[in-house]
Design an enzyme around this catalytic site. Structure first.
Site, PDB file in Angstrom:
ATOM      1  CG  HIS A   1      -4.723  -0.876   4.036  1.00 26.32           C
ATOM      2  ND1 HIS A   1      -4.940  -0.467   2.493  1.00 26.32           N
ATOM      3  CD2 HIS A   1      -4.005  -0.034   4.800  1.00 26.32           C
ATOM      4  CE1 HIS A   1      -4.337   0.614   2.423  1.00 26.32           C
ATOM      5  NE2 HIS A   1      -3.846   0.863   3.550  1.00 26.32           N
ATOM      6  CG  ASN A   2      -7.166  -1.622  -0.427  1.00 20.11           C
ATOM      7  OD1 ASN A   2      -6.153  -1.434  -0.009  1.00 20.11           O
ATOM      8  ND2 ASN A   2      -6.996  -2.018  -1.823  1.00 20.11           N
TER       9      ASN A   2
ATOM     10  CE  LYS B   1      -2.784  -2.485  -0.461  1.00 17.12           C
ATOM     11  NZ  LYS B   1      -3.589  -2.254  -1.482  1.00 17.12           N
TER      12      LYS B   1
ATOM     13  CD  GLU C   1      -7.088   3.298   0.064  1.00 13.69           C
ATOM     14  OE1 GLU C   1      -6.185   2.409   0.368  1.00 13.69           O
ATOM     15  OE2 GLU C   1      -7.490   3.586  -1.010  1.00 13.69           O
ATOM     16  CE1 TYR C   2     -12.098   0.640  -1.893  1.00 14.14           C
ATOM     17  CE2 TYR C   2     -14.318   0.780  -2.408  1.00 14.14           C
ATOM     18  CZ  TYR C   2     -13.181   0.726  -2.968  1.00 14.14           C
ATOM     19  OH  TYR C   2     -12.816   0.022  -4.254  1.00 14.14           O
TER      20      TYR C   2
ATOM     21  CB  SER D   1      -0.831  -0.092   1.237  1.00 19.92           C
ATOM     22  OG  SER D   1      -1.623   1.381   1.161  1.00 19.92           O
TER      23      SER D   1
HETATM   24  P1  NBP Z   1      -1.934  -2.257 -13.422  1.00 17.82           P
HETATM   25  O1  NBP Z   1      -2.683  -2.863 -12.497  1.00 17.82           O
HETATM   26  O2  NBP Z   1      -2.198  -1.212 -14.341  1.00 17.82           O
HETATM   27  O3  NBP Z   1      -1.089  -3.268 -14.442  1.00 17.82           O
HETATM   28  C1  NBP Z   1      -0.143  -3.020 -15.482  1.00 17.82           C
HETATM   29  C2  NBP Z   1       0.963  -4.189 -15.644  1.00 17.82           C
HETATM   30  O4  NBP Z   1       0.286  -5.396 -15.730  1.00 17.82           O
HETATM   31  C3  NBP Z   1       1.583  -3.585 -16.962  1.00 17.82           C
HETATM   32  O5  NBP Z   1       3.068  -4.085 -16.482  1.00 17.82           O
HETATM   33  C4  NBP Z   1       1.180  -4.653 -17.941  1.00 17.82           C
HETATM   34  O6  NBP Z   1       2.058  -5.071 -18.939  1.00 17.82           O
HETATM   35  C5  NBP Z   1       1.008  -5.951 -16.887  1.00 17.82           C
HETATM   36  N1  NBP Z   1       0.039  -7.186 -17.346  1.00 17.82           N
HETATM   37  C6  NBP Z   1      -1.218  -6.961 -17.726  1.00 17.82           C
HETATM   38 BR1  NBP Z   1      -2.225  -5.594 -17.721  1.00 17.82          BR
HETATM   39  N2  NBP Z   1      -1.476  -8.048 -18.373  1.00 17.82           N
HETATM   40  C7  NBP Z   1      -0.437  -8.872 -18.416  1.00 17.82           C
HETATM   41  C8  NBP Z   1      -0.376 -10.372 -18.796  1.00 17.82           C
HETATM   42  N3  NBP Z   1      -1.364 -11.180 -19.283  1.00 17.82           N
HETATM   43  N4  NBP Z   1       0.912 -10.746 -18.634  1.00 17.82           N
HETATM   44  C9  NBP Z   1       2.160  -9.936 -18.207  1.00 17.82           C
HETATM   45  N5  NBP Z   1       1.846  -8.610 -17.950  1.00 17.82           N
HETATM   46  C10 NBP Z   1       0.778  -8.166 -17.882  1.00 17.82           C
HETATM   47  O7  NBP Z   1      -0.418  -1.740 -12.805  1.00 17.82           O
HETATM   48  P2  NBP Z   1      -0.075  -1.066 -11.375  1.00 17.82           P
HETATM   49  O8  NBP Z   1      -1.213   0.133 -11.358  1.00 17.82           O
HETATM   50  O9  NBP Z   1       1.297  -0.891 -11.261  1.00 17.82           O
HETATM   51  O10 NBP Z   1      -0.655  -1.965 -10.231  1.00 17.82           O
HETATM   52  C11 NBP Z   1       0.169  -3.248 -10.105  1.00 17.82           C
HETATM   53  C12 NBP Z   1      -0.673  -4.014  -8.978  1.00 17.82           C
HETATM   54  O11 NBP Z   1      -0.416  -3.324  -7.718  1.00 17.82           O
HETATM   55  C13 NBP Z   1      -1.805  -4.338  -9.213  1.00 17.82           C
HETATM   56  O12 NBP Z   1      -2.421  -5.302  -8.930  1.00 17.82           O
HETATM   57  C14 NBP Z   1      -2.789  -3.100  -8.479  1.00 17.82           C
HETATM   58  O13 NBP Z   1      -4.029  -3.600  -8.151  1.00 17.82           O
HETATM   59  C15 NBP Z   1      -1.652  -2.853  -7.306  1.00 17.82           C
HETATM   60  N6  NBP Z   1      -1.609  -1.733  -6.522  1.00 17.82           N
HETATM   61  C16 NBP Z   1      -1.863  -0.645  -7.233  1.00 17.82           C
HETATM   62  C17 NBP Z   1      -1.746   0.568  -6.575  1.00 17.82           C
HETATM   63  C18 NBP Z   1      -1.645   1.995  -7.482  1.00 17.82           C
HETATM   64  O14 NBP Z   1      -1.759   2.963  -6.735  1.00 17.82           O
HETATM   65  N7  NBP Z   1      -1.623   2.001  -8.693  1.00 17.82           N
HETATM   66  C19 NBP Z   1      -1.570   0.605  -5.320  1.00 17.82           C
HETATM   67  C20 NBP Z   1      -1.620  -0.714  -4.619  1.00 17.82           C
HETATM   68  C21 NBP Z   1      -1.494  -1.819  -5.243  1.00 17.82           C
HETATM   69  P3  NBP Z   1       2.081  -4.330 -20.191  1.00 17.82           P
HETATM   70  O15 NBP Z   1       2.843  -2.992 -20.105  1.00 17.82           O
HETATM   71  O16 NBP Z   1       2.561  -5.121 -21.490  1.00 17.82           O
HETATM   72  O17 NBP Z   1       0.573  -3.751 -20.731  1.00 17.82           O
END
Ligand code: NBP
Length: 478
Positions: free
Chosen positions: A186-187, A183, A190-191, A129
């Protein structure tokens, strides 16, 4: 670089990139891989002087890592995680470690844990997080999995996590899906926090406060007992002006909230475990109703509300008086929201025999994560002094706080109700407080109704517990 890397990360979107930079900044060499290789190239080009190894294929990536390999997956939760795991399995050796750092559903984590154990691989499901900034500077990390695997990962996790009073915001939460479960809650919390802040803002707005005045209130609250990341960013968001129009940007944003699922998962899990999380529930439902913008706009022309207006909100009250009342309503409701979320964690932890330590869990939420807040110190203290605390509301500090704030809390819910301002989370929290502290609820009548139409039986107050009775109720015609 010929040296093998200490750590590998797959998925270079916002979270992955920032985590990589964080791990690298602690002295580790990191290998990176992204499905779209152009992203890897761009990332490496942006950071030429860092100890990073880019790989164009997963084979190359795996070969670049020291064994036992430590590979963190940061891809979109759901099927992409399974897809990456399937591609990795044939490339890995016994005892290599896969860490899923995304927001995976804990039951998926349990399934993956068992599946990978069957293949001789080790697995950690770790909630991370703190968003982009947390990932880069120090997140709160909630890892679940076998203790022996945690011990291998501990040096890296502890070095990249946020620190509060010298303590890293990461602990081994428990086995299997425990990390992702915590986690998820936690979310959910957060909501709840976010909705409560929005309700405070909405009351001020209806009372005629300017956006700048509201920014000042939240900024001031952030110096007091409500001090938290979410209060802080609320003040900053309200201050922000739109460069095009000069107006507060918040007032130009469409009032339709999005959500990615962790809140709804929390509700489903609470229902499965018969735990009341009415504040979080109200927060999730508020987002759902907000998204039904067209229906709301149409209904606003059809359904009547009271006519009091802003004079009604401030009737007999100074602005400062209203601010104090709303502060107390927010504080009290926030305590309720945490009490409910922690009750759910406790209930589930006991059911799954995860051995969860609520005090230590609250402690790792003090830094790095979105819900980080001053009052988490108090929650940590509450569980440290009484690990078997039945409900947070019963801790002496919180009990007293609820007592002190309740009058203002009740008045805010009344003011909002009389003026037709929705405050579902404030009122759900108060409803929980009043229900929980009621020695007798009207469920006696409910049991009578159930027995009337379904012969479901009831217990009597004048007979021993566990004896069930049925009444031959009169027949109802029509
Ligand atoms: P995203 O959740 O937007 O995922 C994008 C990534 O997943 C890219 O690297 C993409 O590769 C890859 N991907 C996908 Br989509 N399908 C794939 C597949 N079939 N095979 C391999 N790679 C694949 O990224 P994020 O926002 O950085 O979040 C990552 C994780 O962390 C998620 O589970 C999210 O819920 C969690 N999270 C996010 C946050 C936040 O603030 N964003 C906070 C806490 C946790 P590509 O570039 O080739 O499309």
């Amino acid at each position: 670089m010929s040296k093998k890397s200490d750590f590998g990360l797959i998925g270079l979107a916002v979270m992955g990139q920032n985590l990589v930079l964080n791990v690298e900044s602690r002295g580790f060499q990191v290998s990176v891989y992204n499905r779209t290789t152009a992203t890897t190239d761009e990332f490496l080009a942006k950071h030429p002087s860092k100890k990073l190894v880019g790989a164009k294929t997963l084979e190359e990536f795996v070969q670049s890592l020291a064994t036992p390999r430590k590979i963190q997956i940061m891809v979109k939760a759901g099927a992409p995680v399974d897809a990456v795991i399937e591609q990795l399995i044939p490339l890995l050796d016994q005892d290599d470690i896969i860490i899923d750092g995304g927001n995976s559903l804990y039951t998926d984590t349990e399934r993956r844990d068992a599946y990978l154990a069957g293949k001789g691989l080790r697995f950690i499901g770790a909630g991370v997080s703190g968003g982009e900034e947390g990932a880069r500077k120090g997140p709160s990390i909630m890892p679940g999995g076998p203790p022996s695997t945690w011990e291998v990962m501990k040096p890296i996790f502890e070095s990249i996590a946020a620190k509060v009073d010298g303590e890293p915001c990461v602990i081994h939460i428990g086995p299997g899906g425990a990390g992702h479960y915590v986690k998820m809650i936690h979310n959910g919390i957060e909501y709840g926090d976010m909705q409560l802040i929005c309700e405070a803002y909405n009351i001020f707005k209806h009372a005629g406060f300017s956006t700048d005045e509201m920014a000042g209130i939240f900024n001031e609250w952030n110096d007091g007992d409500l001090q938290s990341y979410l209060i802080q960013i609320t003040g900053k968001a309200l201050e922000q002006k739109d460069p095009e129009t000069g107006q507060p940007i918040v007032e130009l944003i469409v009032d339709k909230a999005g959500q990615k699922g962790t809140g709804q998962w929390t509700l489903l899990n609470a229902a499965e475990n018969a735990v009341v999380i009415s504040t979080i529930n109200a927060a999730v439902e508020a987002r759902i109703l907000s998204s039904q913008k067209k229906q709301r706009v149409a209904a606003s022309k059809e359904l009547q509300g009271p006519t009091a207006g802003s004079a009604g909100i401030l009737a007999g009250l100074s602005k400062a008086g209203l601010v104090k009342k709303v502060h107390d309503a927010l504080y009290a409701s926030k305590i309720i929201s945490y009490a409910q979320g922690l009750d759910l964690i406790k209930t589930m932890g006991e059911k799954k025999d995860w051995g969860l330590d609520l005090g230590r869990i609250a402690a790792i939420w003090r830094g790095g994560c979105i819900i980080r807040a001053k009052f988490l110190n108090r929650i940590t203290d509450a569980y440290r002094s009484n690990p078997s605390l039945v409900n947070l509301m019963l801790d002496p500090f919180f009990k007293e706080l609820l007592n002190i704030t309740q009058q203002n809390w009740r008045e805010v819910v009344s003011i909002a109700s009389l003026n037709g301002i929705p405050c579902p989370a404030f009122s759900a929290s108060l409803g929980y407080y009043d229900s929980y502290r009621a020695a007798r609820l009207p469920a006696n009548l409910l049991q009578a109704q159930r027995d009337f139409f379904g012969a479901h039986t009831y217990e009597r107050i004048d007979k021993p517990e566990g004896q069930f009775f049925h009444t031959e109720w009169p027949e109802v015609i029509g």
